[in-house]
Write a protein that holds these residues in place. Structure first.
Motif, PDB file in Angstrom:
ATOM      1  N   HIS A 199      99.001  84.128  63.829  1.00 14.16           N
ATOM      2  CA  HIS A 199     100.014  83.243  63.255  1.00 14.16           C
ATOM      3  C   HIS A 199      99.532  81.810  63.449  1.00 14.16           C
ATOM      4  CE1 HIS A 199     103.755  81.183  62.454  1.00 14.16           C
ATOM      5  NE2 HIS A 199     104.435  82.315  62.310  1.00 14.16           N
ATOM      6  N   GLN A 200      99.672  81.005  62.384  1.00 17.71           N
ATOM      7  CA  GLN A 200      99.285  79.598  62.464  1.00 17.71           C
ATOM      8  C   GLN A 200     100.518  78.713  62.293  1.00 17.71           C
ATOM      9  OE1 GLN A 200      96.642  76.508  59.852  1.00 17.71           O
ATOM     10  NE2 GLN A 200      95.598  78.411  60.408  1.00 17.71           N
ATOM     11  N   SER A 209     101.379  81.892  58.286  1.00 17.50           N
ATOM     12  CA  SER A 209     101.589  80.533  58.771  1.00 17.50           C
ATOM     13  C   SER A 209     103.022  80.118  58.493  1.00 17.50           C
ATOM     14  CB  SER A 209     100.621  79.566  58.073  1.00 17.50           C
ATOM     15  OG  SER A 209     100.803  78.237  58.521  1.00 17.50           O
ATOM     16  N   SER A 210     103.630  79.462  59.472  1.00 16.96           N
ATOM     17  CA  SER A 210     104.980  78.909  59.324  1.00 16.96           C
ATOM     18  C   SER A 210     106.024  79.970  59.001  1.00 16.96           C
ATOM     19  CB  SER A 210     104.991  77.797  58.258  1.00 16.96           C
ATOM     20  OG  SER A 210     104.148  76.735  58.636  1.00 16.96           O
ATOM     21  N   HIS A 224     100.478  81.492  53.502  1.00 13.87           N
ATOM     22  CA  HIS A 224     100.636  80.131  54.011  1.00 13.87           C
ATOM     23  C   HIS A 224     102.081  79.774  54.335  1.00 13.87           C
ATOM     24  CE1 HIS A 224      98.458  75.966  53.522  1.00 13.87           C
ATOM     25  NE2 HIS A 224      98.967  76.121  54.721  1.00 13.87           N
ATOM     26  N   ARG A 225     103.019  80.535  53.778  1.00 12.99           N
ATOM     27  CA  ARG A 225     104.435  80.283  54.074  1.00 12.99           C
ATOM     28  C   ARG A 225     105.259  81.492  53.674  1.00 12.99           C
ATOM     29  NH1 ARG A 225     107.758  78.792  49.570  1.00 12.99           N
ATOM     30  NH2 ARG A 225     106.569  78.460  47.652  1.00 12.99           N
ATOM     31  N   SER A 281     109.718  77.901  58.126  1.00 17.29           N
ATOM     32  CA  SER A 281     109.647  78.627  59.392  1.00 17.29           C
ATOM     33  C   SER A 281     111.020  79.055  59.880  1.00 17.29           C
ATOM     34  CB  SER A 281     108.948  77.776  60.456  1.00 17.29           C
ATOM     35  OG  SER A 281     109.656  76.585  60.719  1.00 17.29           O
ATOM     36  N   LYS A 283      93.950  80.274  52.710  1.00 19.31           N
ATOM     37  CA  LYS A 283      95.379  80.584  52.633  1.00 19.31           C
ATOM     38  C   LYS A 283      95.867  80.469  51.198  1.00 19.31           C
ATOM     39  CE  LYS A 283      95.835  77.951  56.926  1.00 19.31           C
ATOM     40  NZ  LYS A 283      94.692  77.026  56.663  1.00 19.31           N
ATOM     41  N   ASP A 296      88.713  76.229  58.991  1.00 21.25           N
ATOM     42  CA  ASP A 296      89.975  76.672  58.408  1.00 21.25           C
ATOM     43  C   ASP A 296      90.281  75.879  57.144  1.00 21.25           C
ATOM     44  OD1 ASP A 296      92.680  78.149  58.854  1.00 21.25           O
ATOM     45  OD2 ASP A 296      93.238  76.057  58.501  1.00 21.25           O
ATOM     46  N   TYR A 310      95.389  84.043  54.935  1.00 18.78           N
ATOM     47  CA  TYR A 310      96.755  83.793  55.381  1.00 18.78           C
ATOM     48  C   TYR A 310      97.750  83.760  54.227  1.00 18.78           C
ATOM     49  CZ  TYR A 310      95.191  81.786  59.919  1.00 18.78           C
ATOM     50  OH  TYR A 310      94.660  81.564  61.165  1.00 18.78           O
TER      51      TYR A 310
END
Length: 346
Positions: free
Chosen positions: A193-194, A169-170, A139-140, A342, A97, A61, A137
């Motif tokens: 989802h990470q 992610s987040s 990433h946010r 998040s 990401k 990753d 991804y």
């Protein structure tokens, strides 16, 4: 010397289904966040990757800004992919990401704009030397870009053949549901989802696990060891070689090593010892106790850490009594650096 992977590599680790998809991931995956930048010798990176793959960890990753410096983890991994793993490409799951700041100027500061997301993916593929990544991804969550724009950019990556699957992610539970619905309009499912998740950071239990379960998406937990806090490294103080003292190690902060956190880590270590486990192994066993968690994403600076982490998978599941005792100490520790993105209105 040409690298030949261990013939029995797939016997050492279980694989878990990612939500309702056709993809499986190793129960433990390797993240290339801190220890694959230019500050880590390439021979050390090579040993880490070879050790992981020989143990059945076939998921690596990355992100555009992993290093230090930014981009160097992808560049270094791309080199090792060519030199060691080229013959094994179709056995590997490689993820990257886009979301945080990456290059100068307004279009490189991160977020979810089409301009940034697709340019970042092209740059990542160039550094990696690949035509596609397996998982790409967001990433946010970016509150300044319409989620429709981010979703359309991610879907375009799949349609162009530059990514096989899409993850986030987040993201909060609410935004996870929203982007999943938007991706469905493009006939692109949300794969995974990470989120940050560990014994001292349990935010996903409130509603995110329920959301991913409803959507048929998997979960891969990053920082399951709280960036080393849930290992034996800090139980007797801060060692000289600690991440907090190394380049790129600013994500572990002095306040994370508060007296309360260290004392609770020591108490959890006692539970681990009674089970014949290290503290890190207990933390991974706990993180993976929920079948909705497809994989736990570890980092490592030494091959021995990977071996120890994978050994967690050979231990018995936690009993109800053990889980109840763990709950006394597994409380919020102020270690979630990703709390802001998040939330729905970050």
């Amino acid at each position: 010397m040409t690298y030949l992977a261990a013939p029995a590599r797939y016997d050492a680790i279980p694989y878990r289904r990612v939500g309702r998809s056709g993809l499986v991931l190793p129960a433990i995956s390797l993240g290339l966040w801190h220890n694959f930048g230019d500050s880590t010798p390439i021979d050390v990176q090579r040993k880490l990757l070879r050790t992981a793959f020989d143990l059945g960890i076939n998921h690596f990753d990355l992100a555009n800004n992993y290093g230090p410096p930014y981009g160097s983890a992808e560049t270094n991994f791309g080199r090792l992919l060519r030199e060691d793993f080229k013959a094994y490409r179709d056995e590997l799951i490689i993820s990257s990401k886009a979301g945080w700041d990456m290059w100068p100027g307004p279009y490189g500061q991160g977020g979810g704009s089409r301009k940034y997301v697709l340019a970042s993916l092209d740059q990542s593929l160039q550094r990696l030397g690949l035509d596609y990544v397996d998982i790409f991804y967001s990433h946010r969550f970016d509150p300044h870009t319409p989620l429709e724009e981010t979703a359309s950019a991610l879907a375009q990556a799949v349609q162009q053949g530059k990514a096989l699957y899409i993850g986030i992610s987040s993201y909060s539970a609410g935004k996870t549901r929203e982007i999943a619905a938007l991706l469905r309009e493009w006939k692109v499912p949300l794969l995974i989802h990470q989120p940050a998740y560990n014994l001292f950071n349990r935010w996903i239990e409130k509603d995110l696990l329920d959301a991913t379960g409803e959507l048929g998406a998997g979960v891969i937990a990053f920082t399951p060891l709280a960036q080393g806090l849930l290992t034996d490294k800090y139980l007797k103080g801060i060692p000289a070689d600690a991440r907090i003292n190394r380049p790129g190690g600013g994500s572990l902060k002095q306040e994370h090593l508060s007296d309360d956190n260290v004392e609770r880590a020591r108490a959890l270590n006692e539970i681990a010892r009674r089970r014949g486990q290290s503290l890190a192994q207990l933390a991974l066993t706990w993180t993976l106790r929920d079948p909705r968690v497809s994989s736990a994403l570890i980092g490592a600076s030494r091959p021995e850490q990977i071996v120890d982490n994978v050994a967690a998978l050979r231990h018995a599941p936690l009993s109800a009594e053990e889980l109840a005792e763990i709950d006394k100490y597994a409380v919020e520790g102020g270690v979630n650096l990703w709390e802001k993105p998040s939330t729905d209105f970050a």
